[in-house]
Design a protein around this motif. Sequence first.
Motif, mmCIF file in Angstrom:
data_model
loop_
_atom_site.group_PDB
_atom_site.id
_atom_site.type_symbol
_atom_site.label_atom_id
_atom_site.label_comp_id
_atom_site.label_asym_id
_atom_site.label_seq_id
_atom_site.Cartn_x
_atom_site.Cartn_y
_atom_site.Cartn_z
ATOM 1 N N PRO A 86 0.445 -1.541 -0.434
ATOM 2 C CA PRO A 86 0.003 -0.118 0.481
ATOM 3 C C PRO A 86 0.822 1.326 0.010
ATOM 4 O O PRO A 86 1.939 1.340 0.215
ATOM 5 N N ASP A 87 -0.191 2.398 -0.622
ATOM 6 C CA ASP A 87 1.077 3.206 -0.171
ATOM 7 C C ASP A 87 0.429 4.306 1.156
ATOM 8 O O ASP A 87 1.917 5.060 1.844
ATOM 9 N N ILE A 88 -0.448 4.309 1.799
ATOM 10 C CA ILE A 88 -0.813 4.527 3.048
ATOM 11 C C ILE A 88 -1.302 3.561 3.886
ATOM 12 O O ILE A 88 -2.522 2.653 3.045
ATOM 13 N N VAL A 89 -0.917 2.925 4.585
ATOM 14 C CA VAL A 89 -1.136 2.718 5.881
ATOM 15 C C VAL A 89 -1.457 3.642 7.620
ATOM 16 O O VAL A 89 -1.340 4.181 7.322
ATOM 17 N N ILE A 90 -3.125 3.574 7.537
ATOM 18 C CA ILE A 90 -3.748 4.726 8.399
ATOM 19 C C ILE A 90 -4.530 3.364 9.900
ATOM 20 O O ILE A 90 -4.799 2.446 9.825
ATOM 21 N N ALA A 91 -3.783 3.355 10.926
ATOM 22 C CA ALA A 91 -3.618 2.777 12.014
ATOM 23 C C ALA A 91 -4.512 3.490 12.494
ATOM 24 O O ALA A 91 -4.495 4.440 13.436
ATOM 25 N N ASN A 92 -6.181 3.665 12.114
ATOM 26 C CA ASN A 92 -7.037 4.153 13.618
ATOM 27 C C ASN A 92 -7.898 3.469 14.594
ATOM 28 O O ASN A 92 -8.530 4.061 15.278
ATOM 29 N N ALA A 93 -8.123 2.100 14.588
ATOM 30 C CA ALA A 93 -8.503 1.687 15.186
ATOM 31 C C ALA A 93 -8.157 1.299 16.885
ATOM 32 O O ALA A 93 -7.111 2.003 17.188
ATOM 33 N N GLY A 94 -9.421 2.195 17.530
ATOM 34 C CA GLY A 94 -8.988 2.215 19.053
ATOM 35 C C GLY A 94 -10.325 2.717 19.741
ATOM 36 O O GLY A 94 -11.410 2.614 19.008
ATOM 37 N N VAL A 95 -10.286 2.653 21.403
ATOM 38 C CA VAL A 95 -11.418 3.118 21.990
ATOM 39 C C VAL A 95 -11.138 3.724 22.815
ATOM 40 O O VAL A 95 -9.854 4.250 23.413
ATOM 41 N N SER A 96 -12.070 4.222 23.417
ATOM 42 C CA SER A 96 -12.443 4.966 24.730
ATOM 43 C C SER A 96 -13.517 4.531 25.493
ATOM 44 O O SER A 96 -14.532 4.503 25.668
ATOM 45 N N THR A 97 -13.284 5.017 27.005
ATOM 46 C CA THR A 97 -14.428 5.065 28.043
ATOM 47 C C THR A 97 -13.373 5.018 29.288
ATOM 48 O O THR A 97 -12.622 5.771 28.922
ATOM 49 N N GLY A 98 -14.331 6.177 30.723
ATOM 50 C CA GLY A 98 -14.078 6.772 31.290
ATOM 51 C C GLY A 98 -12.805 5.796 31.928
ATOM 52 O O GLY A 98 -12.982 4.255 32.675
ATOM 53 N N THR A 99 -11.944 5.946 32.505
ATOM 54 C CA THR A 99 -11.585 4.842 33.847
ATOM 55 C C THR A 99 -10.738 6.429 35.246
ATOM 56 O O THR A 99 -10.656 7.873 35.116
ATOM 57 N N LEU A 100 -10.880 5.282 36.258
ATOM 58 C CA LEU A 100 -10.150 5.942 37.479
ATOM 59 C C LEU A 100 -8.634 5.449 37.281
ATOM 60 O O LEU A 100 -8.963 4.283 38.053
ATOM 61 N N ALA A 101 -7.415 6.503 37.276
ATOM 62 C CA ALA A 101 -6.702 5.941 37.422
ATOM 63 C C ALA A 101 -6.240 5.467 38.975
ATOM 64 O O ALA A 101 -5.089 4.475 38.670
ATOM 65 N N GLY A 102 -6.716 5.131 39.938
ATOM 66 C CA GLY A 102 -6.329 4.881 41.346
ATOM 67 C C GLY A 102 -7.212 3.858 41.454
ATOM 68 O O GLY A 102 -7.524 3.310 42.742
ATOM 69 N N GLU A 103 -8.612 3.309 41.018
ATOM 70 C CA GLU A 103 -9.115 2.190 41.229
ATOM 71 C C GLU A 103 -8.241 1.347 40.650
ATOM 72 O O GLU A 103 -8.413 1.107 39.445
ATOM 73 N N LYS A 104 -8.154 0.250 41.818
ATOM 74 C CA LYS A 104 -7.776 -0.797 41.060
ATOM 75 C C LYS A 104 -8.996 -1.784 39.964
ATOM 76 O O LYS A 104 -8.642 -3.210 38.680
ATOM 77 N N GLU A 105 -10.478 -1.828 39.954
ATOM 78 C CA GLU A 105 -11.478 -2.111 39.482
ATOM 79 C C GLU A 105 -11.467 -1.535 37.811
ATOM 80 O O GLU A 105 -11.634 -2.474 36.727
#
Length: 264
Positions: A86-105
């Motif tokens: 290919p001339d161009i490879v676009i890595a677009n796949a991704g996910v997002s959600t809220g998280t709390l950095a200090g929570e084990k769960e």
Amino acid sequence: MSEKIAIKNKALKVFITGATSGIGESLANQYAKEGAILGLVGRRLELLKKIKAKIHVPCEIYAVDVLDQKGLQKAASHFIKKYGAPDIVIANAGVSTGTLAGEKEDLHTFKRIIEINLFGVIHTFLPFIKVFKKQKSGQLVGIASVAGIRGLPGSGAYSTSKAALINYLESLRIEMKPFGIHVTTIAPGYIHTPMTKHNRYTMPFILDADVAVSRFIKAIQNKKSFVIIPWQMKIVGIIMKFLPTSVWDFLAKGGPKKIRKTIQ
């Protein structure tokens, strides 16, 4: 027959992950209108089939998770064997959600977001780098985010993954330059996609996916190294980057939070 092949070989060849919805689907549709040959990767085969049925260009679809390195290697090898690199490879796949950095769960979700948003990009690029080096050409495009500029409370995993991605792409860009390979980092602000439709807060300067993607494509054509889209978010991003820590902490603590959910 030889005339058709010659014309076909002149067509732009684009390989896109996360192609089943949002930015990825818009990229597929807009490149198809330009007559590009497409390789589309997504987890949901039925959606890939629907997209393929609507476009009228040569198109290969691959139902592969970007965490499946061997699966991506197989898809890349198939595409290269059939159409060439290919001339161009676009890595677009991704996910997002809220998280709390200090929570084990939230630890499992934290890991999953970083794996998908960072290692998914690495897995996408690796199968193509060897052939790009050999031919001394090619373009690797990573879709990052303005959220990667500073740590956002309530979105620690997403911010971390995009910050890591921005730095990975920068390292890769410098490493690839001697081989004639271009690396483009695109850091969007808010875009109307399935990822943002659940946000319960105002999203400034939000763009429709097709409008945003048309600007992505222009940046890719111009072989930009790093671009924030839209321009208003570029100003916001610059301010975010250079604010003193104490000021950023004060402003960010009352910012909007994403809904927390588990990502399997």
